[in-house]
Design a protein around this motif. Sequence first.
Motif, PDB file in Angstrom:
ATOM      1  N   LEU A 117      60.571  49.275  34.045  1.00 46.58           N
ATOM      2  CA  LEU A 117      60.079  49.072  35.414  1.00 46.58           C
ATOM      3  C   LEU A 117      58.566  49.246  35.402  1.00 46.58           C
ATOM      4  O   LEU A 117      58.071  50.347  35.143  1.00 46.58           O
ATOM      5  CB  LEU A 117      60.734  50.106  36.352  1.00 46.58           C
ATOM      6  CG  LEU A 117      60.486  49.900  37.844  1.00 46.58           C
ATOM      7  CD1 LEU A 117      61.118  48.596  38.319  1.00 46.58           C
ATOM      8  CD2 LEU A 117      61.055  51.074  38.646  1.00 46.58           C
ATOM      9  N   ASP A 118      57.846  48.150  35.664  1.00 41.99           N
ATOM     10  CA  ASP A 118      56.385  48.231  35.666  1.00 41.99           C
ATOM     11  C   ASP A 118      55.941  48.702  37.054  1.00 41.99           C
ATOM     12  O   ASP A 118      55.874  47.918  38.006  1.00 41.99           O
ATOM     13  CB  ASP A 118      55.796  46.845  35.327  1.00 41.99           C
ATOM     14  CG  ASP A 118      54.283  46.897  35.205  1.00 41.99           C
ATOM     15  OD1 ASP A 118      53.696  47.944  35.557  1.00 41.99           O
ATOM     16  OD2 ASP A 118      53.702  45.894  34.763  1.00 41.99           O
ATOM     17  N   LEU A 119      55.628  49.977  37.152  1.00 43.78           N
ATOM     18  CA  LEU A 119      55.276  50.557  38.460  1.00 43.78           C
ATOM     19  C   LEU A 119      53.963  50.001  39.001  1.00 43.78           C
ATOM     20  O   LEU A 119      53.671  50.131  40.184  1.00 43.78           O
ATOM     21  CB  LEU A 119      55.202  52.085  38.348  1.00 43.78           C
ATOM     22  CG  LEU A 119      56.555  52.779  38.129  1.00 43.78           C
ATOM     23  CD1 LEU A 119      56.364  54.235  37.751  1.00 43.78           C
ATOM     24  CD2 LEU A 119      57.459  52.665  39.347  1.00 43.78           C
ATOM     25  N   ASN A 120      53.180  49.371  38.101  1.00 46.62           N
ATOM     26  CA  ASN A 120      51.918  48.767  38.571  1.00 46.62           C
ATOM     27  C   ASN A 120      52.116  47.318  39.009  1.00 46.62           C
ATOM     28  O   ASN A 120      51.174  46.669  39.446  1.00 46.62           O
ATOM     29  CB  ASN A 120      50.855  48.812  37.460  1.00 46.62           C
ATOM     30  CG  ASN A 120      50.512  50.247  37.134  1.00 46.62           C
ATOM     31  OD1 ASN A 120      50.292  51.060  38.039  1.00 46.62           O
ATOM     32  ND2 ASN A 120      50.515  50.577  35.849  1.00 46.62           N
ATOM     33  N   ASP A 121      53.338  46.805  38.831  1.00 47.71           N
ATOM     34  CA  ASP A 121      53.583  45.413  39.208  1.00 47.71           C
ATOM     35  C   ASP A 121      54.989  45.282  39.817  1.00 47.71           C
ATOM     36  O   ASP A 121      55.817  44.491  39.368  1.00 47.71           O
ATOM     37  CB  ASP A 121      53.432  44.500  37.969  1.00 47.71           C
ATOM     38  CG  ASP A 121      53.440  43.025  38.346  1.00 47.71           C
ATOM     39  OD1 ASP A 121      53.135  42.697  39.513  1.00 47.71           O
ATOM     40  OD2 ASP A 121      53.780  42.189  37.475  1.00 47.71           O
ATOM     41  N   LEU A 122      55.238  46.072  40.857  1.00 47.46           N
ATOM     42  CA  LEU A 122      56.585  46.089  41.452  1.00 47.46           C
ATOM     43  C   LEU A 122      56.918  44.786  42.180  1.00 47.46           C
ATOM     44  O   LEU A 122      58.076  44.543  42.515  1.00 47.46           O
ATOM     45  CB  LEU A 122      56.718  47.274  42.415  1.00 47.46           C
ATOM     46  CG  LEU A 122      56.865  48.642  41.732  1.00 47.46           C
ATOM     47  CD1 LEU A 122      56.772  49.774  42.750  1.00 47.46           C
ATOM     48  CD2 LEU A 122      58.191  48.739  40.971  1.00 47.46           C
TER      49      LEU A 122
END
Length: 335
Positions: free
Chosen positions: A190-195
Amino acid sequence: MFLFDLVPNSVVVGVILMLALKIYFDMSMGVCKSTKRLDGKTIIVTGANSGIGKETAIDLALRGGRIILACRDLEKAALAKDDIVEKSENNNIVIKKLDLASLDSVREFAADVLKNEPKLHILINNAGCALIGKKMTMDGLENQMQTNYFGHFLLTNLLIGLMIKTAELEEECTRVINVSSYANNFCKKLDLNDLNFVHDSTAGTLWAPFKIYGASKLCNILFSKELSNKLERHGKAVTVNSLHPGAVLTEFGRFSTVVTVFMRIFASFLKSPKEGAQTTIYLAVADDVANVTGQYFCDCKIAEPSKLAQDDGIAKKLWEISETIVKLEPTEKYF
Ligand SMILES: NC(=O)c1ccc[n+]([C@@H]2O[C@H](COP(=O)([O-])OP(=O)(O)OC[C@H]3O[C@@H](n4cnc5c(N)ncnc54)[C@H](OP(=O)(O)O)[C@@H]3O)[C@@H](O)[C@H]2O)c1
């Protein structure tokens, strides 16, 4: 004997295997056995005009609850309401407009509930869309992510104060239920910088919608976990659990030809919407889960989601980033 001579052995073995699989699925299916009544209780079901949400609403209406059908399409909701009233003989069924793909709509819906409903006992975050191509909403968020996760995140934050107040008045836990999916396993990182998947490298591929759907369902579980942690730390009597309903024959796959074809072929192996609603209903009414919180269920039993879904650190960070993404105002924050 004659028939068996004509049919190749592999076909006979295939049919026997399919029948065995069907029997196994039917026997392992969870059923809510609670006969609990819900007279005097108020319940919100999002996406209650079809599929699992509608069957959940019918069951809870039969138990005497006041059911708020939170739907984006008022015509579909009116048809569903007529059916629910007819089947349950419960006239305490209300429609309120809610489009989860619009932050304004979520705020308007919550304001209406806070103004007009003195209590809220059960919030069922059920609505969802799946496998639509990548599309941004008016809020600039990815559509599946906003409908399935951000919209429910905001909605729950806006209503949690009322649910805490209700629990205190009634001296009984109120319940938040998040309908997630086994698809939480599709999301390996899960890319938290690209939700909102703006920089996603798989964009445009066949896999992309599955990945985004999986991410939204993973976020449902992480959100349930962090909310239950926050409530426990504050000593508040609201439980939060998430669930996978099973593979259910609903309108769910209608935006994907692959899924629609798959669902048609395997229709007899899928749960009916009523069967698919059982775990949601169980979490809403059963006494054995009255104080259970932060868990993920399948077939009315605790189950294990992906490793990522069990990561408290990610759950905490996701919460903080989600607050920024939905522009949660200081006045809207409970915690
Ligand atoms: N069916 C399965 O096999 C399966 C498996 C795992 C998890 N689930 C989950 O189960 C939940 C219910 O799905 P279902 O299978 O019952 O599918 P469904 O029949 O398609 O129902 C989905 C509901 O969500 C509503 N909805 C969609 N977008 C919305 C929005 N922007 N705002 C408000 N409501 C919206 C739909 O309203 P409209 O009619 O207006 O579109 C509909 O009422 C979903 O969260 C889904 O992810 C389903």
